[in-house]
Design a protein around this motif. Sequence first.
Motif, PDB file in Angstrom:
ATOM      1  N   PHE A 198       0.826  -1.201   0.000  1.00  0.00           N
ATOM      2  CA  PHE A 198       0.000   0.000   0.000  1.00  0.00           C
ATOM      3  C   PHE A 198       0.864   1.257   0.000  1.00  0.00           C
ATOM      4  O   PHE A 198       2.044   1.226   0.349  1.00  0.00           O
ATOM      5  N   ILE A 199       0.236   2.370  -0.375  1.00  0.00           N
ATOM      6  CA  ILE A 199       0.883   3.669  -0.294  1.00  0.00           C
ATOM      7  C   ILE A 199      -0.112   4.647   0.322  1.00  0.00           C
ATOM      8  O   ILE A 199      -1.318   4.598   0.037  1.00  0.00           O
ATOM      9  N   GLY A 200       0.378   5.500   1.199  1.00  0.00           N
ATOM     10  CA  GLY A 200      -0.481   6.483   1.850  1.00  0.00           C
ATOM     11  C   GLY A 200      -0.815   7.625   0.905  1.00  0.00           C
ATOM     12  O   GLY A 200      -0.073   7.942  -0.033  1.00  0.00           O
ATOM     13  N   TYR A 201      -1.946   8.260   1.163  1.00  0.00           N
ATOM     14  CA  TYR A 201      -2.374   9.373   0.319  1.00  0.00           C
ATOM     15  C   TYR A 201      -1.375  10.531   0.283  1.00  0.00           C
ATOM     16  O   TYR A 201      -1.190  11.146  -0.782  1.00  0.00           O
ATOM     17  N   PRO A 202      -0.692  10.861   1.400  1.00  0.00           N
ATOM     18  CA  PRO A 202       0.285  11.952   1.321  1.00  0.00           C
ATOM     19  C   PRO A 202       1.404  11.665   0.324  1.00  0.00           C
ATOM     20  O   PRO A 202       1.818  12.557  -0.423  1.00  0.00           O
ATOM     21  N   ASP A 203       1.896  10.422   0.289  1.00  0.00           N
ATOM     22  CA  ASP A 203       2.976  10.085  -0.635  1.00  0.00           C
ATOM     23  C   ASP A 203       2.466  10.020  -2.074  1.00  0.00           C
ATOM     24  O   ASP A 203       3.176  10.410  -3.006  1.00  0.00           O
ATOM     25  N   LEU A 204       1.255   9.524  -2.271  1.00  0.00           N
ATOM     26  CA  LEU A 204       0.677   9.534  -3.613  1.00  0.00           C
ATOM     27  C   LEU A 204       0.548  10.960  -4.127  1.00  0.00           C
ATOM     28  O   LEU A 204       0.920  11.254  -5.266  1.00  0.00           O
ATOM     29  N   ALA A 205       0.038  11.848  -3.288  1.00  0.00           N
ATOM     30  CA  ALA A 205      -0.124  13.243  -3.697  1.00  0.00           C
ATOM     31  C   ALA A 205       1.217  13.887  -4.035  1.00  0.00           C
ATOM     32  O   ALA A 205       1.348  14.604  -5.037  1.00  0.00           O
ATOM     33  N   ALA A 206       2.228  13.610  -3.209  1.00  0.00           N
ATOM     34  CA  ALA A 206       3.557  14.181  -3.462  1.00  0.00           C
ATOM     35  C   ALA A 206       4.112  13.680  -4.788  1.00  0.00           C
ATOM     36  O   ALA A 206       4.733  14.438  -5.545  1.00  0.00           O
ATOM     37  N   GLY A 231       7.428   0.817   3.901  1.00  0.00           N
ATOM     38  CA  GLY A 231       6.113   0.203   3.789  1.00  0.00           C
ATOM     39  C   GLY A 231       5.011   0.964   4.495  1.00  0.00           C
ATOM     40  O   GLY A 231       5.164   1.403   5.643  1.00  0.00           O
ATOM     41  N   ALA A 232       3.895   1.126   3.813  1.00  0.00           N
ATOM     42  CA  ALA A 232       2.711   1.714   4.432  1.00  0.00           C
ATOM     43  C   ALA A 232       1.931   0.619   5.156  1.00  0.00           C
ATOM     44  O   ALA A 232       2.094  -0.572   4.882  1.00  0.00           O
ATOM     45  N   ARG A 233       1.090   1.024   6.066  1.00  0.00           N
ATOM     46  CA  ARG A 233       0.309   0.039   6.818  1.00  0.00           C
ATOM     47  C   ARG A 233      -0.773  -0.566   5.926  1.00  0.00           C
ATOM     48  O   ARG A 233      -1.129  -0.012   4.891  1.00  0.00           O
ATOM     49  N   PHE A 234      -1.302  -1.696   6.354  1.00  0.00           N
ATOM     50  CA  PHE A 234      -2.385  -2.369   5.639  1.00  0.00           C
ATOM     51  C   PHE A 234      -3.674  -1.557   5.789  1.00  0.00           C
ATOM     52  O   PHE A 234      -3.937  -0.976   6.857  1.00  0.00           O
ATOM     53  N   ASN A 235      -4.456  -1.509   4.722  1.00  0.00           N
ATOM     54  CA  ASN A 235      -5.735  -0.811   4.775  1.00  0.00           C
ATOM     55  C   ASN A 235      -6.788  -1.760   5.348  1.00  0.00           C
ATOM     56  O   ASN A 235      -7.186  -2.733   4.701  1.00  0.00           O
TER      57      ASN A 235
END
Length: 265
Positions: A198-206, A231-235
């Motif tokens: 997974f990837i967090g929204y802040p990193d996707l936006a960046a 690694g991002a946490r599991f959703n």
Amino acid sequence: MPTYAIIGATGSTGQQILTQLLQSPDNKVKVYCRSKAKLEKLSPKLAAHQNVDVYSGALDDVQLIADCIANSKAIFLVIGANVSYPGMRMVQDGAHSVVAALSTILAKDPNAKMPRILLLSSASMNPRLQPDQGRVVAAMMGLVKTALFYAYEDLGYAEDFLRLQKGWLNVTFINPGGLVEDEAKGHTLTLDKPPEGFIGYPDLAAGMIEVAECEDERYAWQGVGVLPKSGARFNPEVPFIFGRGLLAYYLPPVYRGFKSLGLVQ
């Protein structure tokens, strides 16, 4: 002062893009949303920011979209959702509206510079970002594509439509893995490395902003993956998303019944 447009400012990705763009006082941001009240509720300070112009209304209001995206350097087309149901077409509707709006702008000013369009898609839509598929991985990918069948179908139609505009537009398809609410961990861009989680929204936006600010054409008509540096946490919502999607795929009447009762989105 560069101007950016966000189509879908009330979603998690749109909110993060808006927040990060406004960290620079040099950026002007024009945002589209269906409900201004919802945007103001989510981000009252951002919605009232002096460098933000808000355009609210129907997605098929071509003139409204044209006003929103006029004179922008890049358009973030981020109107997808973590749902999958029959008849889903929000992404393709967004793509059609943006292209129609740009056509309107160009008709009024043949010398108008066309902005770069960044379409939020998925790594599952990009063959170059698929992992080596042993039996287990192949089974998992099959489950994902079934559970999100209608969402991927919508993305596919949108991507195909945008590719028809290759002679006059500049589009980049952003292909992240699974998305999750998480803190920023840093990101890297890739054209060929599959996501491992997974990837967090802040990193996707960046990552999307990095592509938008790129001054050359290296990402034009490319599918670009955005990977977290750690690694991002599991959703935890994934089982519910998949369960709802499988219900919509295999038992559409039951899904529609549950939706009418407010039991599913």
